[in-house]
Design a protein around this motif. Structure first.
Motif, PDB file in Angstrom:
ATOM      1  N   ALA A 228      43.329   8.547   2.192  1.00  7.15           N
ATOM      2  CA  ALA A 228      43.480   7.163   1.747  1.00  7.15           C
ATOM      3  C   ALA A 228      44.908   6.649   1.914  1.00  7.15           C
ATOM      4  O   ALA A 228      45.122   5.469   2.218  1.00  7.15           O
ATOM      5  CB  ALA A 228      43.054   7.032   0.290  1.00  7.15           C
ATOM      6  N   LEU A 229      45.879   7.537   1.697  1.00  7.45           N
ATOM      7  CA  LEU A 229      47.277   7.103   1.742  1.00  7.45           C
ATOM      8  C   LEU A 229      47.917   7.283   3.111  1.00  7.45           C
ATOM      9  O   LEU A 229      49.084   6.947   3.305  1.00  7.45           O
ATOM     10  CB  LEU A 229      48.102   7.885   0.707  1.00  7.45           C
ATOM     11  N   LYS A 230      47.156   7.797   4.074  1.00  7.76           N
ATOM     12  CA  LYS A 230      47.741   8.090   5.384  1.00  7.76           C
ATOM     13  C   LYS A 230      48.343   6.853   6.037  1.00  7.76           C
ATOM     14  O   LYS A 230      49.474   6.869   6.518  1.00  7.76           O
ATOM     15  CB  LYS A 230      46.685   8.712   6.302  1.00  7.76           C
TER      16      LYS A 230
ATOM     17  N   ILE B 102      50.810  16.285  -6.809  1.00  5.17           N
ATOM     18  CA  ILE B 102      49.460  15.736  -6.799  1.00  5.17           C
ATOM     19  C   ILE B 102      48.618  16.461  -5.748  1.00  5.17           C
ATOM     20  O   ILE B 102      49.052  16.631  -4.597  1.00  5.17           O
ATOM     21  CB  ILE B 102      49.474  14.220  -6.463  1.00  5.17           C
ATOM     22  N   ASP B 103      47.414  16.872  -6.104  1.00  5.29           N
ATOM     23  CA  ASP B 103      46.499  17.543  -5.182  1.00  5.29           C
ATOM     24  C   ASP B 103      46.060  16.567  -4.094  1.00  5.29           C
ATOM     25  O   ASP B 103      45.446  15.534  -4.404  1.00  5.29           O
ATOM     26  CB  ASP B 103      45.278  18.052  -5.948  1.00  5.29           C
ATOM     27  N   PRO B 104      46.324  16.855  -2.808  1.00  2.23           N
ATOM     28  CA  PRO B 104      45.931  15.955  -1.714  1.00  2.23           C
ATOM     29  C   PRO B 104      44.425  15.734  -1.626  1.00  2.23           C
ATOM     30  O   PRO B 104      43.973  14.744  -1.051  1.00  2.23           O
ATOM     31  CB  PRO B 104      46.452  16.661  -0.452  1.00  2.23           C
ATOM     32  N   GLN B 105      43.640  16.660  -2.209  1.00  5.46           N
ATOM     33  CA  GLN B 105      42.189  16.548  -2.153  1.00  5.46           C
ATOM     34  C   GLN B 105      41.624  15.706  -3.302  1.00  5.46           C
ATOM     35  O   GLN B 105      40.426  15.437  -3.350  1.00  5.46           O
ATOM     36  CB  GLN B 105      41.552  17.947  -2.182  1.00  5.46           C
TER      37      GLN B 105
ATOM     38  N   ALA C 106      46.096   1.143  -1.758  1.00  9.87           N
ATOM     39  CA  ALA C 106      45.676   2.040  -0.678  1.00  9.87           C
ATOM     40  C   ALA C 106      44.765   3.148  -1.200  1.00  9.87           C
ATOM     41  O   ALA C 106      43.765   3.506  -0.561  1.00  9.87           O
ATOM     42  CB  ALA C 106      46.906   2.643   0.002  1.00  9.87           C
ATOM     43  N   ALA C 107      45.076   3.670  -2.372  1.00  7.59           N
ATOM     44  CA  ALA C 107      44.306   4.783  -2.933  1.00  7.59           C
ATOM     45  C   ALA C 107      42.869   4.397  -3.237  1.00  7.59           C
ATOM     46  O   ALA C 107      41.952   5.227  -3.158  1.00  7.59           O
ATOM     47  CB  ALA C 107      44.986   5.301  -4.200  1.00  7.59           C
ATOM     48  N   PHE C 108      42.645   3.112  -3.586  1.00 12.74           N
ATOM     49  CA  PHE C 108      41.295   2.677  -3.952  1.00 12.74           C
ATOM     50  C   PHE C 108      40.606   1.857  -2.865  1.00 12.74           C
ATOM     51  O   PHE C 108      39.475   1.415  -3.063  1.00 12.74           O
ATOM     52  CB  PHE C 108      41.342   1.863  -5.242  1.00 12.74           C
ATOM     53  N   ALA C 109      41.273   1.657  -1.732  1.00 18.68           N
ATOM     54  CA  ALA C 109      40.685   0.837  -0.668  1.00 18.68           C
ATOM     55  C   ALA C 109      39.378   1.448  -0.169  1.00 18.68           C
ATOM     56  O   ALA C 109      38.428   0.729   0.159  1.00 18.68           O
ATOM     57  CB  ALA C 109      41.672   0.670   0.477  1.00 18.68           C
ATOM     58  N   GLN C 110      39.335   2.763  -0.109  1.00 18.01           N
ATOM     59  CA  GLN C 110      38.108   3.478   0.260  1.00 18.01           C
ATOM     60  C   GLN C 110      37.952   4.624  -0.733  1.00 18.01           C
ATOM     61  O   GLN C 110      38.508   5.705  -0.529  1.00 18.01           O
ATOM     62  CB  GLN C 110      38.193   3.993   1.697  1.00 18.01           C
ATOM     63  N   ARG C 111      37.202   4.344  -1.788  1.00 20.59           N
ATOM     64  CA  ARG C 111      37.157   5.229  -2.959  1.00 20.59           C
ATOM     65  C   ARG C 111      36.718   6.655  -2.639  1.00 20.59           C
ATOM     66  O   ARG C 111      37.116   7.602  -3.314  1.00 20.59           O
ATOM     67  CB  ARG C 111      36.230   4.655  -4.032  1.00 20.59           C
ATOM     68  N   ARG C 112      35.873   6.812  -1.632  1.00 16.77           N
ATOM     69  CA  ARG C 112      35.336   8.147  -1.347  1.00 16.77           C
ATOM     70  C   ARG C 112      36.335   9.046  -0.630  1.00 16.77           C
ATOM     71  O   ARG C 112      36.133  10.249  -0.538  1.00 16.77           O
ATOM     72  CB  ARG C 112      34.058   8.025  -0.519  1.00 16.77           C
ATOM     73  N   LYS C 113      37.397   8.452  -0.121  1.00 11.61           N
ATOM     74  CA  LYS C 113      38.375   9.249   0.611  1.00 11.61           C
ATOM     75  C   LYS C 113      39.296  10.003  -0.345  1.00 11.61           C
ATOM     76  O   LYS C 113      39.597   9.536  -1.444  1.00 11.61           O
ATOM     77  CB  LYS C 113      39.223   8.346   1.515  1.00 11.61           C
ATOM     78  N   THR C 114      39.751  11.173   0.112  1.00 12.82           N
ATOM     79  CA  THR C 114      40.765  11.898  -0.651  1.00 12.82           C
ATOM     80  C   THR C 114      42.081  11.140  -0.542  1.00 12.82           C
ATOM     81  O   THR C 114      42.262  10.287   0.336  1.00 12.82           O
ATOM     82  CB  THR C 114      40.966  13.310  -0.087  1.00 12.82           C
TER      83      THR C 114
ATOM     84  N   GLU D 254      55.455   3.646   5.850  1.00 15.43           N
ATOM     85  CA  GLU D 254      56.694   3.930   5.127  1.00 15.43           C
ATOM     86  C   GLU D 254      57.463   5.080   5.780  1.00 15.43           C
ATOM     87  O   GLU D 254      58.480   5.525   5.257  1.00 15.43           O
ATOM     88  CB  GLU D 254      56.371   4.308   3.670  1.00 15.43           C
ATOM     89  N   THR D 255      56.951   5.545   6.925  1.00 16.37           N
ATOM     90  CA  THR D 255      57.530   6.670   7.697  1.00 16.37           C
ATOM     91  C   THR D 255      57.774   7.903   6.817  1.00 16.37           C
ATOM     92  O   THR D 255      58.852   8.499   6.829  1.00 16.37           O
ATOM     93  CB  THR D 255      58.844   6.257   8.395  1.00 16.37           C
ATOM     94  N   VAL D 256      56.757   8.244   6.031  1.00 14.51           N
ATOM     95  CA  VAL D 256      56.817   9.474   5.249  1.00 14.51           C
ATOM     96  C   VAL D 256      55.571  10.304   5.549  1.00 14.51           C
ATOM     97  O   VAL D 256      54.533   9.775   5.954  1.00 14.51           O
ATOM     98  CB  VAL D 256      56.894   9.201   3.726  1.00 14.51           C
ATOM     99  N   ASN D 257      55.680  11.605   5.350  1.00 11.01           N
ATOM    100  CA  ASN D 257      54.547  12.509   5.553  1.00 11.01           C
ATOM    101  C   ASN D 257      53.738  12.580   4.268  1.00 11.01           C
ATOM    102  O   ASN D 257      54.262  12.928   3.208  1.00 11.01           O
ATOM    103  CB  ASN D 257      55.066  13.899   5.940  1.00 11.01           C
ATOM    104  N   VAL D 258      52.457  12.225   4.358  1.00 12.73           N
ATOM    105  CA  VAL D 258      51.650  12.106   3.145  1.00 12.73           C
ATOM    106  C   VAL D 258      51.479  13.451   2.435  1.00 12.73           C
ATOM    107  O   VAL D 258      51.498  13.508   1.198  1.00 12.73           O
ATOM    108  CB  VAL D 258      50.278  11.467   3.469  1.00 12.73           C
TER     109      VAL D 258
END
Length: 279
Positions: free
Chosen positions: A238-240, A259-262, A226-234, A246-250
């Motif tokens: 990306a993990l949203k 981990i920095d969300p940005q 998920a993190a690398f599916a769209q590399r330009r996204k933070t 997984e019913t968790v808040n990213v």
């Protein structure tokens, strides 16, 4: 011991009526110096049981036999698999009994398929499946401690890449989960028949002495994908989708993991991804 040169490779191929196919990623090495270089770089011991994927006509196999305790060659092409033991007996009768040939797709190999459990993989891997094959074998064969594989140069770069590099991505992280990888040298195009349209490179890796974590690998790899599916996204973006499934808040997830969300996937080490998966 004799090794296969260009004349022997073409003679064997003609005998078997074989033309190398792109579908199977067949590019046969016909340079003895190259296979000697590969075996030397593999740093084998007399106790090593070597797994070779895609032995083809046997160029690398013949160089491996004197250096290992046993060689398990996994070949998907029936005519090649059938001919390989004969080639070993003709070219190196002293070591031919060390060879075990398994007719199977390497992506479907299990421990039960092998009469002996390998400690090392040394192979000229088909370019189109190189990374999946290495990951599958490391996962399936816990005795596999080390490896040296010849792959497309671009793939070699990705496999050995470190965080912060533009070529660092999914293959880099997933291989790092199992092992420490590094580039081990370039390989020219003219050592193959037919010559490929791309350069090749060697990648060496050693499995971690202890697992990096007990976290569920499936979850970890889903996060990496998920993190690398769209590399330009933070990472937050990306993990949203994955976090919602997984019913968790990213945001809470990344905060707890430190981990920095940005930040972006290419900035995170395998340890960083493990922290996210553990949370």
């Amino acid at each position: 011991m004799s090794l296969l040169g260009p004349a022997e490779v073409r003679r064997l191929a003609e005998e078997l009526g074989i033309r190398p196919t792109k579908k199977l990623g067949q590019n046969f090495v016909h340079d003895p110096n190259t296979v000697r270089k590969i075996v030397a770089a593999a740093e084998l011991t007399p106790d090593d049981v070597v797994l070779e994927v895609g032995p083809g006509l046997g160029s690398l196999t013949l160089a491996l036999l004197p250096s290992a305790k046993q060689v398990v060659a996994v070949e998907i092409d029936p005519p090649l698999a059938e001919r390989l033991p004969q080639t070993a007996r003709e070219m190196d009768p002293e070591n031919a009994d060390k060879l075990h040939v398994v007719l199977k797709d390497a992506m479907k190999i299990t421990r039960a398929d092998l009469v002996v459990q390998p400690t090392a993989i040394v192979a000229n891997l088909p370019y189109n499946v190189a990374v999946p094959v290495v990951l599958h074998l490391l996962n399936e064969l816990p005795t596999l401690d080390k490896g040296l594989v010849m792959v497309q140069a671009e793939v070699a770069d990705r496999m050995a890449a470190k965080p912060g590099s533009k070529i660092y991505g999914v293959p880099s992280v997933k291989l790092a989960w199992y092992a420490e990888a590094r580039k081990a040298g370039p390989v020219g195009r003219n050592v193959f028949w037919p010559a490929p349209n791309v350069d090749s490179g060697l990648v060496s890796f050693h499995r971690h002495e202890k697992p990096l974590s007990t976290v569920d690998k499936t979850r970890l790899f889903a996060i990496v994908d998920a993190a690398f599916a769209q590399r330009r996204k933070t990472l937050r973006a990306a993990l949203k989708g994955w976090a919602e499934s997984e019913t968790v808040n990213v945001d809470e997830l990344l905060q707890k993991a430190g981990i920095d969300p940005q930040s972006r996937g290419e900035q995170l080490s395998v340890i960083d991804f493990i922290r996210i998966a553990e949370v």
